[in-house]
Design an enzyme around this catalytic site. Structure first.
Site, PDB file in Angstrom:
ATOM      1  N   ARG A   1       0.883  -1.013  -0.418  1.00 36.70           N
ATOM      2  CA  ARG A   1      -0.266  -0.226   0.246  1.00 36.70           C
ATOM      3  C   ARG A   1       0.622   0.982  -0.514  1.00 36.70           C
ATOM      4  NH1 ARG A   1      -2.410   1.500   4.522  1.00 36.70           N
ATOM      5  NH2 ARG A   1      -2.256  -0.812   5.516  1.00 36.70           N
TER       6      ARG A   1
ATOM      7  N   TYR B   1     -17.053  14.562 -15.524  1.00 33.20           N
ATOM      8  CA  TYR B   1     -17.726  13.538 -15.669  1.00 33.20           C
ATOM      9  C   TYR B   1     -18.562  13.455 -14.788  1.00 33.20           C
ATOM     10  CZ  TYR B   1     -17.309   8.326 -15.439  1.00 33.20           C
ATOM     11  OH  TYR B   1     -18.101   7.035 -14.113  1.00 33.20           O
TER      12      TYR B   1
ATOM     13  N   ASP C   1      -8.742  17.235 -15.041  1.00 31.01           N
ATOM     14  CA  ASP C   1      -8.466  15.974 -15.862  1.00 31.01           C
ATOM     15  C   ASP C   1      -8.163  15.602 -17.179  1.00 31.01           C
ATOM     16  OD1 ASP C   1      -9.761  13.414 -16.728  1.00 31.01           O
ATOM     17  OD2 ASP C   1     -10.953  13.324 -15.116  1.00 31.01           O
TER      18      ASP C   1
ATOM     19  N   LYS D   1      -8.951   3.990 -19.643  1.00 29.46           N
ATOM     20  CA  LYS D   1      -9.358   4.300 -20.008  1.00 29.46           C
ATOM     21  C   LYS D   1      -7.802   4.359 -21.838  1.00 29.46           C
ATOM     22  CE  LYS D   1     -12.925   5.657 -18.021  1.00 29.46           C
ATOM     23  NZ  LYS D   1     -13.851   4.542 -17.892  1.00 29.46           N
TER      24      LYS D   1
HETATM   25  C1  LIG Z   1     -13.356  12.023 -17.540  1.00 28.73           C
HETATM   26  C2  LIG Z   1     -13.654  10.761 -16.735  1.00 28.73           C
HETATM   27  N1  LIG Z   1     -12.424  10.586 -15.459  1.00 28.73           N
HETATM   28  C3  LIG Z   1     -12.692  10.360 -13.946  1.00 28.73           C
HETATM   29  C4  LIG Z   1     -13.398   8.285 -15.490  1.00 28.73           C
HETATM   30  C5  LIG Z   1     -13.083   7.594 -13.406  1.00 28.73           C
HETATM   31  O1  LIG Z   1     -12.389   6.382 -13.659  1.00 28.73           O
HETATM   32  P1  LIG Z   1     -12.258   5.246 -13.392  1.00 28.73           P
HETATM   33  O2  LIG Z   1     -14.075   4.632 -14.249  1.00 28.73           O
HETATM   34  O3  LIG Z   1     -11.820   4.865 -13.567  1.00 28.73           O
HETATM   35  O4  LIG Z   1     -12.701   4.925 -11.814  1.00 28.73           O
HETATM   36  C6  LIG Z   1     -14.316   8.519 -15.627  1.00 28.73           C
HETATM   37  C7  LIG Z   1     -14.649   7.460 -16.205  1.00 28.73           C
HETATM   38  O5  LIG Z   1     -15.386   7.291 -17.272  1.00 28.73           O
HETATM   39  C8  LIG Z   1     -13.827   9.566 -16.444  1.00 28.73           C
HETATM   40  O6  LIG Z   1     -14.378   9.495 -17.635  1.00 28.73           O
END
Ligand SMILES: Cc1ncc(COP(=O)(O)O)c(C=O)c1O
Length: 397
Positions: A59, A113, A186, A211
């Protein structure tokens, strides 16, 4: 060692050994170990105390996860990076550890998101967290939101999910800094192939590694990349909150990372062709794609992303109803109707029942995610086959 050992001891010890001198592997090693043995207790003490580099427990850091963190920090141009078990775990660690900590305030993009928006709304409700939402494409509105109260973090997506709004990272970084705030971006949709937010002045870069960075649809992960201070805080969060990325996942993500540029180049090319095709289709209303000249931030996207616009295309069926959207999804044969993006495989998502399910329907529609809205993540299949599949499904929608 070994001589005279009983079998019970030998099977445990022998299974820990590695053959030596067999040549250097060209692929980083998968070190699937939770604990790390040190030659002396004092050396272990120094690693625990951060007085010397090393590994102590899964961890706290593992060699394979560290290899991924080093690669991501180098690619993003940051001092450090810390990986988490998912994008949401990474965002949660950053928001709580750096944004809202000690009563800090966050100004966030209104169309982030859906689950991030839901998380921030929940913190506002449960913990009276100071979070304001804003349209980040309206620079004056962002200025007003930052003027309203001292703010620690301005939080945006460089290409938003699923509306594909493009944010002006350099302008927002300057604005955030003039208000004493950090800019966190992000960059999941853009991936490091389209832009490196740090080069444009952002302080922190976040990815859902699930992704594009992994790109194979088989692992979840997330990263927060930033200054040494941010990395230290994120490391502490992962130790205490337990959301660290395990080594096998990191190893697979490193495997995916090696083809990131190739994949995103092809996906961007196919997505532009598909977006242009959909824009001329009689069954399609509006198409959202930063590469189309009709996109409201097309000029910014062209400048900021260097001629590639990513692999995601969102569009609204002309019928704009849930029934039409479901008929469309059910008629796809090649493209998977699945809740993710950025993979080798093409996937289509209906945000109203998935990523934006927790967002109040009126707010969802106000943002533009209406009942006929679908999001397509273009894979690396032949684009003509993808267009044929879309046409077939549209004809039944
Ligand atoms: C732009 C964006 N940020 C964060 C996330 C969250 O990621 P995770 O699904 O790996 O938790 C997503 C998920 O679709 C996303 O599209």
């Amino acid at each position: 060692m070994g001589e005279g050992e009983r079998l019970g001891t030998r099977v445990v010890r022998a299974a820990r050994s590695l053959p030596a001198g067999a040549g250097d592997p060209v692929v980083p090693a998968l070190v699937q170990s939770v604990a790390f043995d040190h030659p002396s207790a004092s050396e272990q003490d120094a690693v625990f105390g951060n007085e010397r580099p090393g590994y102590v427990y899964g961890r706290y850091g593992t060699p394979t996860t560290a290899a991924l963190e080093t690669a991501l920090a180098e690619i993003e141009g940051t001092d450090g990076a810390v990986c988490f078990a998912s994008g949401m775990a990474a965002i949660h660690a950053y928001v709580t550890g750096c944004g809202l900590r000690d009563g800090g305030r966050i100004v966030a993009q209104e169309d982030v998101y859906g689950q991030v928006r839901a998380m921030l709304e929940r913190m506002r409700g449960e913990q009276a967290a100071d979070v304001a939402f804003v349209d980040p494409t309206d620079i004056a509105a962002v200025g007003t939101a930052l003027d309203a109260a001292p703010t620690r973090v301005l939080y945006v997506e460089s290409i938003s999910n699923p509306l594909l709004r493009v944010t002006d990272v350099a302008a927002l970084a300057a604005l955030a800094h003039s208000h004493g705030a950090s800019l966190a971006v992000d960059a999941t949709f853009a991936s490091p192939v389209l832009t490196r937010p740090r080069d444009l002045g952002a302080d922190v870069v976040i990815h859902s590694l699930t992704k594009y960075v992994n790109g194979h649809g088989d692992v979840m992960g997330g990263v927060v990349a930033g200054t040494a201070d941010v990395a230290r805080e994120m490391r502490d969060r992962s130790i205490l909150d337990g959301g660290y990325l395990p080594p096998h996942e990191a190893w697979l993500i490193l495997r995916g990372l090696r083809t990131l540029e190739l994949r995103v180049a092809r996906q961007s090319e196919s997505a532009l062709a598909i977006a242009s095709h959909l824009a001329a289709h009689t069954k399609v209303g509006r198409v959202h794609y930063p590469g189309l000249p009709t996109h409201p931030q097309h000029a910014l996207a062209a400048r900021q992303f260097g001629g590639r616009y990513g692999g995601v295309v969102s569009f609204v069926l002309r019928a704009d109803t849930k029934e039409a959207a479901f008929r469309f999804l059910d008629s796809l044969e090649l493209i998977a109707s699945a809740t993710t993006l950025g993979d080798l495989y093409s996937e289509v998502l209906y945000p109203a029942i998935s990523s934006h399910r927790r967002i109040a329907p009126e707010e969802r529609r106000r943002l533009g995610i209406t009942d006929g809205f679908v999001r397509l993540s273009v894979g690396i299949e032949d684009k003509d086959d993808l267009i044929a599949d879309l046409d077939r499904a549209l004809s039944r929608a």
